[in-house]
Design an enzyme around this catalytic site. Structure first.
Site, PDB file in Angstrom:
ATOM      1  N   TYR A  21       4.294  18.941  61.472  1.00 43.74           N
ATOM      2  CA  TYR A  21       3.206  18.113  62.018  1.00 43.74           C
ATOM      3  C   TYR A  21       2.572  18.671  63.287  1.00 43.74           C
ATOM      4  CZ  TYR A  21       6.778  16.320  65.233  1.00 43.74           C
ATOM      5  OH  TYR A  21       7.754  16.221  66.191  1.00 43.74           O
ATOM      6  N   SER A  74      -3.348  26.326  66.446  1.00 44.87           N
ATOM      7  CA  SER A  74      -3.857  24.959  66.324  1.00 44.87           C
ATOM      8  C   SER A  74      -5.373  24.933  66.226  1.00 44.87           C
ATOM      9  CB  SER A  74      -3.433  24.125  67.539  1.00 44.87           C
ATOM     10  OG  SER A  74      -4.067  22.859  67.500  1.00 44.87           O
ATOM     11  N   HIS A 134      -7.050  22.528  67.179  1.00 45.16           N
ATOM     12  CA  HIS A 134      -7.532  21.877  68.398  1.00 45.16           C
ATOM     13  C   HIS A 134      -7.927  22.899  69.457  1.00 45.16           C
ATOM     14  CE1 HIS A 134      -6.986  17.651  67.398  1.00 45.16           C
ATOM     15  NE2 HIS A 134      -5.881  17.985  66.753  1.00 45.16           N
ATOM     16  N   ASP A 140      -8.939  14.148  66.698  1.00 46.88           N
ATOM     17  CA  ASP A 140      -8.086  13.091  66.159  1.00 46.88           C
ATOM     18  C   ASP A 140      -8.717  11.760  66.529  1.00 46.88           C
ATOM     19  OD1 ASP A 140      -6.273  15.020  65.295  1.00 46.88           O
ATOM     20  OD2 ASP A 140      -5.052  14.871  67.114  1.00 46.88           O
ATOM     21  N   GLU A 170      -2.723  13.988  57.426  1.00 43.84           N
ATOM     22  CA  GLU A 170      -3.166  13.503  58.738  1.00 43.84           C
ATOM     23  C   GLU A 170      -4.535  12.842  58.587  1.00 43.84           C
ATOM     24  OE1 GLU A 170      -3.089  16.281  61.950  1.00 43.84           O
ATOM     25  OE2 GLU A 170      -0.922  16.586  61.828  1.00 43.84           O
ATOM     26  N   HIS A 184      -7.134  13.391  61.487  1.00 41.82           N
ATOM     27  CA  HIS A 184      -7.532  14.706  61.994  1.00 41.82           C
ATOM     28  C   HIS A 184      -8.737  15.239  61.206  1.00 41.82           C
ATOM     29  CE1 HIS A 184      -6.529  18.900  63.615  1.00 41.82           C
ATOM     30  NE2 HIS A 184      -7.329  19.174  62.599  1.00 41.82           N
TER      31      HIS A 184
HETATM   32 ZN   LIG Z   1      -5.245  16.786  65.191  1.00 43.43          ZN
END
Ligand SMILES: [Zn+2]
Length: 246
Positions: A147, A154, A156, A163, A211, A214
């Site tokens: 996760y 990433s 991100h 998110d 997710e 996301h």
């Molecule tokens: Zn995320």
């Protein structure tokens, strides 16, 4: 009387006499052209043959997964802005184009009675390093890898992932998929250039658990093509190998 004055008098007279003032009457109302289309500025480059850059970390179509780290690992995204319109209690940043698309998304969602806020946006290499190591310390590396991404791996870190939550108690939980916001996003996000990056049933391809919160900005060209062809992941869309583990 000057020549100019005479012409000025004659022109309206000529229009009335000719009758053309009637036939051209409804001069297109400018109000109809803006505010309707949901993607006014989202189609960036008119490329006849789409070629997508999957490697440049600054590309909107960069693919980051357990087999494809960012290069350089400590890449720092530029042109970061604070998205407005949408709730952003922790002042999360996104790249400007993604932020603009998210604002349009949030505006239309709000008009449908759906309100959302940003839980997480851009995370630097250092922040991701901290986040990941906290999870490893808590759950062990094998579990954390399901996760959380290692730093440099990433989405991100690209400033293109966000998110989202709607404050109904499902923040970062699967039940977000069943909220009005989660469902609205799953149905509509593609229209704004966002995709659900870690879909249910694609864990063996993406390397991450489902997710539903996301979303990743890829631009409307890719998001629309994925939607229209029923393709769930970036790996499948671009013909890349699955990346279940590092
Ligand atoms: Zn995320």
């Amino acid at each position: 009387m000057s020549t100019r004055a005479i012409i000025a008098l004659l022109i309206p007279l000529a229009l009335v006499l000719s009758g053309c003032a009637v036939t051209t009457a409804p001069v297109a109302k400018p109000t109809a052209t803006h505010s309707v289309s949901p993607t006014p500025t989202a189609t960036p480059t008119p490329t006849p043959t789409p070629t997508y850059n999957l490697d440049d970390p600054a590309s909107f179509t960069v693919v980051v997964n357990k087999h494809r780290p960012l290069n350089p690992l400590d890449y720092e995204a530029g042109d970061m802005v604070l998205p407005g319109v949408i709730g952003n209690p922790n002042s999360r940043l996104l790249r400007a184009e993604a932020a603009g698309a998210l604002e349009r998304l949030a505006t239309d969602a709000g008009n449908a009675g759906i309100y959302m806020s940003i839980l997480s946006g851009y995370r630097s290499y250092a922040t991701q390093d901290q986040t990941y190591n906290n999870f490893v310390a808590r759950d062990g590396e094998e579990r954390a890898n399901q996760y959380s991404a290692k730093p440099g791996h990433s989405e991100h870190q690209t400033g293109l992932a966000v998110d989202l939550d709607d404050g109904n108690g499902c923040a970062l939980y699967n039940c977000f998929a069943d909220t009005a916001a989660g469902q609205w996003l799953a149905t509509n996000a593609w229209q704004y250039g966002f995709i659900l990056r870690y879909p249910l049933g694609s864990e063996h391809i993406t390397g991450y658990e489902f997710e539903p919160w996301h979303y990743r900005y890829v631009g409307t060209e890719v998001s629309r093509a994925m939607h229209n062809n029923g393709i769930a992941t970036l790996e499948e869309f671009f013909g890349l190998e699955p990346a279940p583990t590092y």
